[in-house]
Design a protein around this motif. Sequence first.
Motif, PDB file in Angstrom:
ATOM      1  N   LEU A 181       0.782  -1.375  -0.128  1.00 34.42           N
ATOM      2  CA  LEU A 181      -0.054  -0.183  -0.126  1.00 34.42           C
ATOM      3  C   LEU A 181       0.765   1.138  -0.076  1.00 34.42           C
ATOM      4  CD1 LEU A 181      -2.818  -1.256   2.459  1.00 34.42           C
ATOM      5  CD2 LEU A 181      -3.172  -0.749   0.058  1.00 34.42           C
ATOM      6  N   LEU A 182       2.049   1.254   0.693  1.00 37.19           N
ATOM      7  CA  LEU A 182       2.842   2.352   0.936  1.00 37.19           C
ATOM      8  C   LEU A 182       3.619   2.694  -0.558  1.00 37.19           C
ATOM      9  CD1 LEU A 182       4.590   2.101   4.431  1.00 37.19           C
ATOM     10  CD2 LEU A 182       2.799   3.651   3.278  1.00 37.19           C
ATOM     11  N   LYS A 183       3.947   1.593  -1.130  1.00 35.45           N
ATOM     12  CA  LYS A 183       4.510   1.732  -2.520  1.00 35.45           C
ATOM     13  C   LYS A 183       3.477   2.299  -3.553  1.00 35.45           C
ATOM     14  CE  LYS A 183       6.777  -1.158  -5.975  1.00 35.45           C
ATOM     15  NZ  LYS A 183       7.014  -2.530  -6.412  1.00 35.45           N
ATOM     16  N   GLU A 184       2.352   2.034  -3.518  1.00 35.27           N
ATOM     17  CA  GLU A 184       1.463   2.597  -4.272  1.00 35.27           C
ATOM     18  C   GLU A 184       1.030   4.184  -3.800  1.00 35.27           C
ATOM     19  OE1 GLU A 184       0.166   1.619  -7.459  1.00 35.27           O
ATOM     20  OE2 GLU A 184       1.703   0.162  -7.275  1.00 35.27           O
ATOM     21  N   LYS A 185       1.518   4.456  -2.723  1.00 37.98           N
ATOM     22  CA  LYS A 185       1.186   5.616  -2.061  1.00 37.98           C
ATOM     23  C   LYS A 185      -0.527   5.902  -1.745  1.00 37.98           C
ATOM     24  CE  LYS A 185       5.101   7.873  -4.129  1.00 37.98           C
ATOM     25  NZ  LYS A 185       5.663   8.946  -4.958  1.00 37.98           N
ATOM     26  N   VAL A 186      -1.058   5.103  -1.303  1.00 38.11           N
ATOM     27  CA  VAL A 186      -2.370   4.921  -1.054  1.00 38.11           C
ATOM     28  C   VAL A 186      -2.730   5.916  -0.116  1.00 38.11           C
ATOM     29  CG1 VAL A 186      -4.547   3.463  -0.551  1.00 38.11           C
ATOM     30  CG2 VAL A 186      -2.764   2.642  -2.066  1.00 38.11           C
ATOM     31  N   LEU A 187      -3.813   6.688  -0.075  1.00 39.79           N
ATOM     32  CA  LEU A 187      -4.243   7.882   0.832  1.00 39.79           C
ATOM     33  C   LEU A 187      -6.022   7.423   1.193  1.00 39.79           C
ATOM     34  CD1 LEU A 187      -2.436  10.823  -0.185  1.00 39.79           C
ATOM     35  CD2 LEU A 187      -1.742   9.348   1.366  1.00 39.79           C
ATOM     36  N   ALA A 188      -6.330   8.074   2.143  1.00 44.65           N
ATOM     37  CA  ALA A 188      -7.677   8.120   2.279  1.00 44.65           C
ATOM     38  C   ALA A 188      -8.318   8.960   1.191  1.00 44.65           C
ATOM     39  CB  ALA A 188      -7.856   8.611   3.665  1.00 44.65           C
ATOM     40  N   GLY A 189      -9.375   8.131   0.609  1.00 41.05           N
ATOM     41  CA  GLY A 189     -10.093   8.819  -0.503  1.00 41.05           C
ATOM     42  C   GLY A 189      -9.916   8.104  -1.855  1.00 41.05           C
ATOM     43  N   ASP A 190      -8.789   7.225  -1.896  1.00 41.52           N
ATOM     44  CA  ASP A 190      -8.446   6.400  -3.107  1.00 41.52           C
ATOM     45  C   ASP A 190      -9.261   5.485  -3.328  1.00 41.52           C
ATOM     46  OD1 ASP A 190      -6.459   8.342  -3.619  1.00 41.52           O
ATOM     47  OD2 ASP A 190      -4.660   7.335  -2.858  1.00 41.52           O
ATOM     48  N   VAL A 191      -9.284   4.940  -4.505  1.00 32.85           N
ATOM     49  CA  VAL A 191     -10.284   3.882  -5.042  1.00 32.85           C
ATOM     50  C   VAL A 191      -9.403   2.783  -5.361  1.00 32.85           C
ATOM     51  CG1 VAL A 191     -12.093   2.941  -6.448  1.00 32.85           C
ATOM     52  CG2 VAL A 191     -12.407   5.311  -5.535  1.00 32.85           C
ATOM     53  N   VAL A 192      -9.363   1.939  -4.872  1.00 31.26           N
ATOM     54  CA  VAL A 192      -8.292   0.716  -5.045  1.00 31.26           C
ATOM     55  C   VAL A 192      -8.797  -0.855  -5.299  1.00 31.26           C
ATOM     56  CG1 VAL A 192      -6.426   1.801  -3.828  1.00 31.26           C
ATOM     57  CG2 VAL A 192      -7.514   0.117  -2.590  1.00 31.26           C
ATOM     58  N   THR A 193      -7.890  -1.468  -5.865  1.00 32.68           N
ATOM     59  CA  THR A 193      -8.256  -3.043  -6.062  1.00 32.68           C
ATOM     60  C   THR A 193      -7.140  -3.811  -5.374  1.00 32.68           C
ATOM     61  OG1 THR A 193      -7.568  -3.035  -8.229  1.00 32.68           O
ATOM     62  CG2 THR A 193      -9.792  -2.402  -8.039  1.00 32.68           C
ATOM     63  N   ILE A 194      -7.631  -4.844  -4.714  1.00 30.36           N
ATOM     64  CA  ILE A 194      -6.372  -5.648  -4.140  1.00 30.36           C
ATOM     65  C   ILE A 194      -6.608  -7.358  -4.487  1.00 30.36           C
ATOM     66  CG2 ILE A 194      -5.396  -6.490  -2.031  1.00 30.36           C
ATOM     67  CD1 ILE A 194      -6.369  -3.903  -0.572  1.00 30.36           C
ATOM     68  N   ASP A 195      -5.676  -7.756  -4.997  1.00 32.57           N
ATOM     69  CA  ASP A 195      -5.845  -9.200  -5.579  1.00 32.57           C
ATOM     70  C   ASP A 195      -5.779  -9.883  -4.267  1.00 32.57           C
ATOM     71  OD1 ASP A 195      -5.719 -11.572  -6.725  1.00 32.57           O
ATOM     72  OD2 ASP A 195      -4.544 -10.864  -8.359  1.00 32.57           O
ATOM     73  N   VAL A 196      -6.415 -10.629  -3.899  1.00 37.65           N
ATOM     74  CA  VAL A 196      -6.351 -11.567  -2.646  1.00 37.65           C
ATOM     75  C   VAL A 196      -5.260 -12.478  -2.563  1.00 37.65           C
ATOM     76  CG1 VAL A 196      -7.754 -13.011  -1.060  1.00 37.65           C
ATOM     77  CG2 VAL A 196      -8.909 -11.286  -1.962  1.00 37.65           C
ATOM     78  N   ALA A 197      -5.293 -13.208  -3.786  1.00 36.50           N
ATOM     79  CA  ALA A 197      -4.337 -14.439  -3.777  1.00 36.50           C
ATOM     80  C   ALA A 197      -2.796 -13.723  -4.068  1.00 36.50           C
ATOM     81  CB  ALA A 197      -4.507 -15.198  -5.316  1.00 36.50           C
ATOM     82  N   SER A 198      -2.412 -12.910  -4.670  1.00 35.35           N
ATOM     83  CA  SER A 198      -1.191 -12.395  -4.832  1.00 35.35           C
ATOM     84  C   SER A 198      -1.033 -10.951  -4.023  1.00 35.35           C
ATOM     85  CB  SER A 198      -0.907 -11.908  -6.239  1.00 35.35           C
ATOM     86  OG  SER A 198      -1.706 -10.821  -6.649  1.00 35.35           O
ATOM     87  N   GLY A 199      -1.744 -10.309  -3.686  1.00 31.62           N
ATOM     88  CA  GLY A 199      -1.875  -9.098  -2.612  1.00 31.62           C
ATOM     89  C   GLY A 199      -1.269  -7.999  -3.477  1.00 31.62           C
ATOM     90  N   LYS A 200      -1.412  -8.061  -4.765  1.00 26.57           N
ATOM     91  CA  LYS A 200      -1.134  -7.002  -5.551  1.00 26.57           C
ATOM     92  C   LYS A 200      -2.138  -5.681  -5.649  1.00 26.57           C
ATOM     93  CE  LYS A 200      -0.079  -5.474 -10.211  1.00 26.57           C
ATOM     94  NZ  LYS A 200      -0.090  -6.207 -11.755  1.00 26.57           N
ATOM     95  N   VAL A 201      -1.558  -4.457  -5.191  1.00 28.23           N
ATOM     96  CA  VAL A 201      -2.527  -3.470  -5.036  1.00 28.23           C
ATOM     97  C   VAL A 201      -2.459  -2.449  -6.459  1.00 28.23           C
ATOM     98  CG1 VAL A 201      -2.854  -1.328  -3.616  1.00 28.23           C
ATOM     99  CG2 VAL A 201      -2.141  -3.128  -2.776  1.00 28.23           C
ATOM    100  N   ASN A 202      -3.820  -2.165  -6.842  1.00 32.48           N
ATOM    101  CA  ASN A 202      -3.924  -1.103  -8.130  1.00 32.48           C
ATOM    102  C   ASN A 202      -4.760   0.026  -7.618  1.00 32.48           C
ATOM    103  OD1 ASN A 202      -3.701  -0.345 -10.557  1.00 32.48           O
ATOM    104  ND2 ASN A 202      -5.384  -1.540 -11.263  1.00 32.48           N
ATOM    105  N   LYS A 203      -4.044   1.004  -7.700  1.00 37.68           N
ATOM    106  CA  LYS A 203      -4.859   2.310  -7.546  1.00 37.68           C
ATOM    107  C   LYS A 203      -5.539   2.661  -8.877  1.00 37.68           C
ATOM    108  CE  LYS A 203      -2.735   6.238  -6.242  1.00 37.68           C
ATOM    109  NZ  LYS A 203      -1.988   7.015  -5.247  1.00 37.68           N
ATOM    110  N   ILE A 204      -6.825   2.785  -8.868  1.00 37.25           N
ATOM    111  CA  ILE A 204      -7.583   3.163 -10.021  1.00 37.25           C
ATOM    112  C   ILE A 204      -7.896   4.611  -9.971  1.00 37.25           C
ATOM    113  CG2 ILE A 204     -10.245   2.828 -10.932  1.00 37.25           C
ATOM    114  CD1 ILE A 204     -10.470   0.272  -9.391  1.00 37.25           C
ATOM    115  N   GLY A 205      -8.325   5.381  -9.068  1.00 35.82           N
ATOM    116  CA  GLY A 205      -8.138   6.807  -9.141  1.00 35.82           C
ATOM    117  C   GLY A 205      -8.779   7.435  -7.663  1.00 35.82           C
ATOM    118  N   ARG A 206      -9.157   8.681  -7.875  1.00 40.26           N
ATOM    119  CA  ARG A 206      -9.662   9.081  -6.396  1.00 40.26           C
ATOM    120  C   ARG A 206     -11.139   9.239  -6.483  1.00 40.26           C
ATOM    121  NH1 ARG A 206      -7.178  10.708  -2.041  1.00 40.26           N
ATOM    122  NH2 ARG A 206      -7.965  12.681  -0.819  1.00 40.26           N
TER     123      ARG A 206
END
Length: 480
Positions: A181-206
């Motif tokens: 999450l820190l690597k993707e610089k996720v903050l409150a208000g961001d819309v994200v998807t998290i892959d349960v199997a791999s733990g990969k985080v993808n930030k879609i937008g705000r």
Amino acid sequence: MSAAAVAKVQEVREISRVERIGAHSHIRGLGLDDNREPRNVSQGLVGQLKARKAMGVVLDMIKEEKIAGRSVLLAGEPGTGKTAIAMALAQALGSDTPFTCMSGSEIYSLEMSKTEALTQAIRKSIGVRIKEESEIIEGEVVEFQIERPVTGTGSKVGKLTMRTTDMETVYDLGNKMIEALLKEKVLAGDVVTIDVASGKVNKIGRSFTRSRDYDASGPQTRFVQCPEGELQKRKEVVHTVTLHEIDVINSRTHGFLALFSGDTGEIKSEVRDQINCKVSEWREEGKAELLAGVLFIDEVHMLDIECFSFLNRALENEIAPIVITATNRGVTNIRGTNYKSPHGVPLDLLDRMVIIMTQPYSENELEQILKIRAEEEDCEISKDALSILAKISKSTSLRYGIQLITTAHLVCRKRKATEVTVDDVKKVYRLFLDEERSTQLMKEYQKEYMFDHYAMTDAENEEDKQDDSMEVQNDSTLST
């Protein structure tokens, strides 16, 4: 200090913007309307209406994904846009359909057999669309808390609060998830998807709900709606790979890293047979589907009789792409034989091809093409200079006229002007010779060159004349 900082920023800007303009970078598509009728000037293509309409039929055939193993031959004079039409087809197909471009002479420079090089090119042109379901968490981040140890050493723990329009949940986070999450610089208000199997985080937008006038957001910030439904859901993910990539991964001990090394070498036929069986199983189970792509072979007359025989057999296979070839040769020898054939292609392979002919451009069409190329190269050129270039291209070749655009633009910049004029074109026309003037120059100064063909031809003619006169004298002597 400030001057140095400005210089550094300017240097970074110049390095980051590296642009190269290729011979066909101005082409965006085939330039067809909704009824598959060609427009006269569209998407970078000019003229060649019949050839483009015929290629539109080929485009529909490829998009149907039902017909494979067909072959098309683009034949015409040099500089009539055969490669341009093939590149336009690649643009019209999009990035999903595999498109492999190669020259006929490439197979002689690779460190593998000719048939292996053609096999790899064919399998690069066939895609496999693999479908798989994965479990993901998608929602808006409400709060992201991290608890660090007081001593500064040890693993971090945290909590992540996410919500959709229907529900809200708090997740306990481990060290690995926090780092992601820190690597993707996720903050409150961001819309994200998290892959349960791999733990990969993808930030879609705000999220739109967090957009305020006082938020510090740049132009690249993308605002999206808060997701609906449940947080945890199953999503179908589609991967598209080529058969050649699967071959390489399964034929090397270091797996997919062989794709980056570039040294694939020859792949055993047993490996390919196993992969074909596996792909057939996936197709029967509905996990994958084949994408019949395009293999474009430019200068196809450079292939020899062995390659043509191999292509004959390869086109009959059910796993085969659509092969598009191009040549500018007339009736000439088939490479590797003493037999002559149209376009340098054996007659049995010509029977399998549909032939699309390209016609020479008119002067008006040449002017339109030169105008498009000038715009692509950011070159402002006057109307008179463009007309002169079109006349030069008509008498010499289109490629020569396109080369004069760049050189005339450099001369224009040298005199600190913004528009290329007739004088600039005349100057570069005198500096750079075309084929006809170069040949004329060699004829005039043929004695100054070593091993000159024209000088040798003249000497041979003189010898023939002397031999003829000697034979006449001998005949007269014998008669007396």
